[in-house]
Every structure is written in structure tokens, then in C-alpha cells.
Scaffold this active site. Sequence first.
Site, PDB file in Angstrom:
ATOM      1  N   ASN A 186       0.832  -1.211   0.000  1.00 41.08           N
ATOM      2  CA  ASN A 186       0.000   0.000   0.000  1.00 41.08           C
ATOM      3  C   ASN A 186       0.867   1.262   0.000  1.00 41.08           C
ATOM      4  O   ASN A 186       0.379   2.354   0.259  1.00 41.08           O
ATOM      5  CB  ASN A 186      -0.947  -0.012   1.206  1.00 41.08           C
ATOM      6  CG  ASN A 186      -0.190  -0.064   2.523  1.00 41.08           C
ATOM      7  OD1 ASN A 186       1.051  -0.004   2.537  1.00 41.08           O
ATOM      8  ND2 ASN A 186      -0.898  -0.169   3.625  1.00 41.08           N
TER       9      ASN A 186
ATOM     10  N   GLU B 194       1.910   4.100   7.496  1.00 41.32           N
ATOM     11  CA  GLU B 194       0.782   3.650   6.682  1.00 41.32           C
ATOM     12  C   GLU B 194       0.130   4.827   5.952  1.00 41.32           C
ATOM     13  O   GLU B 194       0.322   5.986   6.332  1.00 41.32           O
ATOM     14  CB  GLU B 194      -0.261   2.982   7.594  1.00 41.32           C
ATOM     15  CG  GLU B 194       0.241   1.717   8.287  1.00 41.32           C
ATOM     16  CD  GLU B 194       0.222   0.491   7.378  1.00 41.32           C
ATOM     17  OE1 GLU B 194       0.380   0.626   6.146  1.00 41.32           O
ATOM     18  OE2 GLU B 194       0.047  -0.622   7.909  1.00 41.32           O
TER      19      GLU B 194
END
Length: 252
Positions: free
Chosen positions: A137, A144
Site C-alpha cells: 500500500n 501507513e
Amino acid sequence: MISIYKAKDYKELSRKAANIISAQIIMKPSCVLGLATGTSPIGIYNQLTEWYEKGDLDFSEVSTVNLDEYIGLDAANPQSYRYFMNTNLFDRVNIDIHNTNVPNGMAEDLEGECDSYDNLIHVLGGIDLQLLGLGHNGHIGFNEPGESFEKGTHIVDLSPSTIDANSRLFESKEDVPRRAITMGIRTIMQAGIVLLVASGKDKAYIVRDAFWGKISPEVPASVLQLHKNLIVVADEDALSKSPVTDNYTVLR
Ligand code: GLP
């Protein structure tokens, strides 16, 4: 400057990236290396070990700071990043183990651990070369999507996609820790050189988005486009969706 090296396969990628790290150690024997875990750097660590065994590399003055660690796993746990680093590199070369640093995921005061980790990097004089893998991702370390680019070392909740991706290395998905400590993007961006490695077809779209897409916290690695000295070493598969034709390309 952003340089992209296209390697024909994982073996060549590992060799090229290991060459760059060796050059750093030879140029500055007391350098500070920022190191990474995951499957991508394993070939690099094997190659560095081989050159050490041949007598071509000396780690005696090198210090290291690792990017991240799961919260709740101790050094004896084979899934911890400290264990990974000891077995894949530190126990195999002549580095002084006291000069190797991985965030302590067992610290009682986790916030305090984050602050001391940033302080440690500062006291060491900053990171000369930071090695990075790339999450599916776009995460780097455990930064993140959606996180601020401004953070130092901090605690993160892992995203469902990271828990999924990393569950392949655990007995079951339930065993994957939900939280981790990670160096922040601010710290990564302060490294003198950033060396990112990516291998395999499953990284092809994220490599394209990270280095040819728009810079956005939704793709944390995209911020690296702003780094003054970024080197990407990727294999043909990982570059198969990116507009590179040559084996060596300077983007800007
Ligand atoms: C983990 C690590 C990252 C690593 C990523 C990719 O989530 N925290 O530092 O870059 O996995 O791993 P791999 O190289 O196995 O694809």
C-alpha cells in the site's frame, strides 16, 4: 537526485543494493546505516555477509538503526524484527551488537521509547544511508497511508492490508501484532541517502504510483520524490508498470 536501477532479477537487485551499502561503509567506516526488514532485503544481507566473509567488508565501526518493530514481541521471538536482524545480518558479521538499534516493542513506556529513539538517531549524528522496502500500500517502515509526513518515531495501528500481507510470515493472521513502533517519515527524509528496493510483479503498481504518481500521504513512499538523494533498485518485474527503459535512469 532520483536514480533508478533496473535489475534483471532479485539476485542482481540484491547485489547492486549491497554494492551501494558497501560503498557507504568503505567511504565512511563509522557510518550510521538505517536498516529494514521484510523479505526484500534478505538477499542484500546475504550478499553483505558473503563479502564480509571474503574480507572485503568491515562492520566493526558501523552503527545501525532499524526502521520499526512490532509492539509486544521480544527479541527472542522469531517474528520480531530484532530477531530477524540478528539472524539475517548482525550475528553473521563483525558488527558490535551494542551499536545495533531496533525500537523496543516491549518497552513499558512506549511513547518514551519513541522519543529516546529519535534522540538516539540525533546523538549518532543522523543516518548516512537508509535502506527501505516498500509495502503493497506504499508504506515505508510502518508509515501507513494517511499519516503525516512530519512525524518522528511513533506508534502505529497497522492497516488491515499490512496485517494481511505480513500474515504470510506468521502461523495465522490472528498472530500478527496490531501495533508497531516506526521511525517517522520526517526521520527517513533526513537520511543522507535513501536506498529503496522493490522486487516482484506484486510491487509493480505501487512502484509506479510511488515514483511517477502524485506526492500524497495516501502513498507514503511518494514523499521520497522530494528526497535529495534517492536511489531505487528494483527488478524488471517491479518496474514492469513504470516508464523506464534503461538499466539506469536519472529521473531528476
Ligand atoms: C513490512 C515492513 C516494511 C517492509 C514491508 C515490505 O511491513 N515493516 O519495512 O518494507 O513489510 O515487505 P516485503 O519486502 O516483504 O515485501
